[in-house]
Design a protein around this motif. Structure first.
Motif, short mmCIF file in Angstrom:
data_model
loop_
_atom_site.label_atom_id
_atom_site.label_comp_id
_atom_site.label_asym_id
_atom_site.label_seq_id
_atom_site.Cartn_x
_atom_site.Cartn_y
_atom_site.Cartn_z
N ASP A 1 3.66 2.06 -16.61
CA ASP A 1 3.50 0.61 -16.56
C ASP A 1 2.46 0.19 -15.53
O ASP A 1 1.75 -0.78 -15.71
CB ASP A 1 4.85 -0.05 -16.24
CG ASP A 1 5.84 0.20 -17.36
OD1 ASP A 1 5.77 -0.53 -18.35
OD2 ASP A 1 6.63 1.16 -17.26
N VAL A 2 2.40 0.94 -14.44
CA VAL A 2 1.43 0.62 -13.39
C VAL A 2 1.13 1.88 -12.58
O VAL A 2 1.96 2.78 -12.49
CB VAL A 2 1.96 -0.53 -12.48
CG1 VAL A 2 3.22 -0.11 -11.74
CG2 VAL A 2 0.90 -0.99 -11.49
N CYS A 3 -0.08 1.92 -12.05
CA CYS A 3 -0.47 3.01 -11.16
C CYS A 3 -0.67 2.40 -9.77
O CYS A 3 -1.62 1.66 -9.55
CB CYS A 3 -1.76 3.65 -11.65
SG CYS A 3 -2.34 4.99 -10.60
N GLU A 4 0.28 2.66 -8.88
CA GLU A 4 0.19 2.09 -7.53
C GLU A 4 -0.56 3.05 -6.62
O GLU A 4 -0.19 4.21 -6.49
CB GLU A 4 1.59 1.85 -6.96
CG GLU A 4 2.40 0.84 -7.76
CD GLU A 4 3.78 0.57 -7.15
OE1 GLU A 4 4.32 -0.52 -7.41
OE2 GLU A 4 4.32 1.45 -6.45
N ILE A 5 -1.62 2.56 -6.00
CA ILE A 5 -2.40 3.38 -5.08
C ILE A 5 -2.09 2.88 -3.67
O ILE A 5 -2.46 1.76 -3.31
CB ILE A 5 -3.91 3.25 -5.36
CG1 ILE A 5 -4.23 3.57 -6.83
CG2 ILE A 5 -4.72 4.10 -4.37
CD1 ILE A 5 -4.68 4.94 -7.16
N TYR A 6 -1.39 3.70 -2.91
CA TYR A 6 -1.00 3.30 -1.54
C TYR A 6 -2.04 3.77 -0.54
O TYR A 6 -2.46 4.92 -0.57
CB TYR A 6 0.36 3.89 -1.19
CG TYR A 6 1.49 3.18 -1.88
CD1 TYR A 6 2.10 2.08 -1.27
CD2 TYR A 6 1.93 3.58 -3.13
CE1 TYR A 6 3.14 1.41 -1.90
CE2 TYR A 6 2.96 2.91 -3.78
CZ TYR A 6 3.56 1.83 -3.15
OH TYR A 6 4.57 1.16 -3.78
N THR A 7 -2.43 2.85 0.34
CA THR A 7 -3.45 3.19 1.31
C THR A 7 -3.10 2.59 2.66
O THR A 7 -1.95 2.20 2.89
CB THR A 7 -4.83 2.72 0.78
OG1 THR A 7 -5.83 3.08 1.72
CG2 THR A 7 -4.87 1.23 0.51
N ASP A 8 -4.06 2.55 3.59
CA ASP A 8 -3.74 2.07 4.94
C ASP A 8 -4.17 0.63 5.19
O ASP A 8 -4.17 0.17 6.32
CB ASP A 8 -4.33 3.02 6.00
CG ASP A 8 -5.79 3.32 5.73
OD1 ASP A 8 -6.42 2.58 4.95
OD2 ASP A 8 -6.31 4.30 6.31
N VAL A 9 -4.57 -0.07 4.13
CA VAL A 9 -4.81 -1.52 4.24
C VAL A 9 -4.03 -2.20 3.12
O VAL A 9 -3.55 -1.54 2.20
CB VAL A 9 -6.31 -1.87 4.13
CG1 VAL A 9 -7.05 -1.49 5.40
CG2 VAL A 9 -6.95 -1.20 2.93
N ASP A 10 -3.92 -3.53 3.17
CA ASP A 10 -3.04 -4.26 2.24
C ASP A 10 -3.60 -4.43 0.82
O ASP A 10 -2.96 -5.04 -0.01
CB ASP A 10 -2.69 -5.63 2.82
CG ASP A 10 -1.46 -5.54 3.73
OD1 ASP A 10 -0.55 -4.74 3.42
OD2 ASP A 10 -1.42 -6.26 4.75
N GLY A 11 -4.78 -3.91 0.56
CA GLY A 11 -5.33 -4.06 -0.78
C GLY A 11 -6.84 -4.01 -0.70
O GLY A 11 -7.41 -3.41 0.21
N ILE A 12 -7.47 -4.66 -1.67
CA ILE A 12 -8.93 -4.71 -1.68
C ILE A 12 -9.34 -6.01 -1.01
O ILE A 12 -8.78 -7.07 -1.30
CB ILE A 12 -9.44 -4.63 -3.14
CG1 ILE A 12 -9.07 -3.26 -3.71
CG2 ILE A 12 -10.94 -4.86 -3.21
CD1 ILE A 12 -9.02 -3.23 -5.20
N PHE A 13 -10.26 -5.92 -0.10
CA PHE A 13 -10.66 -7.07 0.69
C PHE A 13 -12.07 -7.53 0.31
O PHE A 13 -12.83 -6.79 -0.31
CB PHE A 13 -10.61 -6.74 2.18
CG PHE A 13 -9.21 -6.75 2.73
CD1 PHE A 13 -8.73 -7.83 3.46
CD2 PHE A 13 -8.35 -5.69 2.48
CE1 PHE A 13 -7.43 -7.86 3.94
CE2 PHE A 13 -7.05 -5.70 2.95
CZ PHE A 13 -6.59 -6.79 3.68
N THR A 14 -12.39 -8.76 0.71
CA THR A 14 -13.71 -9.30 0.41
C THR A 14 -14.82 -8.52 1.12
O THR A 14 -15.99 -8.63 0.76
CB THR A 14 -13.78 -10.78 0.81
OG1 THR A 14 -13.26 -10.90 2.15
CG2 THR A 14 -12.96 -11.65 -0.13
N ALA A 15 -14.45 -7.76 2.16
CA ALA A 15 -15.38 -6.83 2.82
C ALA A 15 -14.49 -5.83 3.56
O ALA A 15 -13.28 -6.06 3.69
CB ALA A 15 -16.30 -7.55 3.80
#
Ligand code: ASP
Ligand code: MG
Length: 421
Positions: A168-182
């Motif tokens: 249903d979804v592919c969750e990619i866990y990283t060290d920031v809260d998501g994709i940022f504007t920069a």
């Protein structure tokens, strides 16, 4: 009940405490009634450390042995994670890439996935277990050898498994809260993006955004996988990377974000005869040297000289072989000389709304000029403007553009971990 693929990057499993924390999160998802497949990267900077070790014993290690070495990193983290999950009373089984049916071509170091047959993963889920799969690795049927998918390849493993299992979804866990504007490490006021199309994400990733690897985004786009990029250090909703269906309208912001890239160099071929066919011959030489070139700029020749200069950018790691290949054919093509510049940086502004909005480039160039930043090359797509500048002012340029387009968020972005290496 949903089938969820969760991928945890190196910084999320950097030590025993992190592995335990991640295990709790996985167990929780499982207890909530979901089927859970986990893809892990090697702990912390393990892959880089293994590469350093390889360099220390051999200047030019064989691709086969490098892949043998590097895949051991993910093997450590997958087994530890399975133990930690079992310790919480949830059944978990770990699988190497080959056990999980990740079949690739035979290109060591940057193999492509040709087939995914996750039978054992499916069986583990059917038995009520969490399946843990080593990211970044596969095997080739012909050679019988272990391969790796290229740096950051665990994202691709996760997306490919999600596609093959119909997750249903592919969750990619990283060290920031998501994709940022920069990059929030460069622009602390960067804002988290809630939703981005895979088309925009591809442009951002191609332009150097490191949060998701381009091949994973391409794979997700081709197979219609929804990616959710989020932090393993917080419970916050992250960024959804979606694939709008044909004809489906999505509200598109003019600007999605800014990416920067310091991993490329510039080569200029000086005094190229301005006659039909020279560019074709030049870039055939470059392609045969195995380079992925990005921007190309040719200046106009003045009528009395009859020669032009052609500049292009390419990854630093490919520069040497291209320079050698060009030099070897200088007399034959008839150009004057080759110049090499390894102090460049690229900045790209991306947004699907650029297609229907005017004035974006004017604002972009004005912001750079107000800051006294010189532009050396320009290239554009329908939804992107990229420029090359001196490397040492790239971060400043990103901040200036971010501000000019009012992309700042209300609060400071949180960077939870990782060394950025
Ligand atoms: N461990 C590999 C790397 O550092 C794969 C990954 O992290 O995705 O490139
Ligand atoms: Mg890594």
């Amino acid at each position: 009940m949903a089938l969820i693929v969760q991928k945890f990057g190196g910084s999320s499993v950097a030590d025993a405490a992190s592995i335990t924390r991640v295990a709790e999160r996985i167990a929780e998802t499982h207890r909530a009634g979901n089927e859970v497949v986990v893809v892990v990267s090697a702990m912390g900077d393990t892959t880089d450390e293994l590469l350093d070790l390889a360099q220390a014993v051999s200047e030019n290690p064989s691709g086969r042995e490098l892949d043998m070495l590097l895949t051991s990193g993910e093997r450590i983290s997958m087994a530890l994670l399975a133990m930690a999950i079992r310790n919480l009373g949830v059944e978990a089984r770990s699988y190497t890439g080959s056990q999980a049916g990740m079949v690739t071509d035979e290109k060591h170091g940057s193999a492509r996935i040709v087939e995914v047959s996750p039978n054992r993963v499916r069986a583990a889920l059917d038995a009520g277990a969490v399946a843990i799969v080593a990211g970044f690795q596969g095997f080739n049927r012909g050679t019988g050898d272990i391969t790796t998918l290229g740096r950051g390849g665990s994202d691709t493993t996760a997306v490919a498994l999600a596609a093959a299992l119909g997750a249903d979804v592919c969750e990619i866990y990283t060290d920031v809260d998501g994709i940022f504007t920069a990059d929030p490490r460069v622009v602390p006021s960067a804002r988290k993006i809630d939703r981005v199309t895979s088309e925009e994400m591809l442009e951002l990733a191609a332009a150097g955004a490191k949060v998701l690897y381009i091949r994973a985004v391409e794979y997700a786009r081709r197979h219609g996988v929804t990616i959710h990029v989020r932090s393993s250090f917080s419970r916050n909703e992250g960024t959804l990377v979606v694939n709008p269906k044909e004809g489906e309208t999505v509200e598109e912001p003019i600007i999605t974000g800014i990416a920067a890239d310091l991993s490329e160099d510039k080569i200029t071929v000086v005094g190229v005869p301005d006659v039909p066919g020279t560019a074709a011959r030049l870039f055939t030489i470059v392609a045969n040297a195995g380079a992925n070139i990005d921007m190309i700029v040719q200046n106009t020749s003045t009528s009395d000289t009859g020669v032009a200069d052609i500049s292009f950018t390419l990854p630093t790691s490919q520069a040497k072989s291209v320079l050698d290949a060009l030099e070897a054919r200088r007399a034959d093509i008839g150009f004057e000389s080759v110049q090499y510049d390894d102090q460049i940086g690229k900045i790209a502004l991306v947004g699907a709304g650029m297609r229907t909005n005017t004035g974006v480039s004017a604002k972009f160039f004005t912001a750079l000029s107000d800051a006294g930043i010189n532009i050396e090359m320009i290239s554009t797509s329908e939804i992107r403007i990229s420029v090359v500048t001196r490397a040492d002012i790239v971060n400043e340029a990103v901040r200036v553009i971010h501000h000019a387009f009012d992309l700042d968020g209300e609060s400071e972005a949180v960077v939870y971990g990782g060394t950025g290496r």
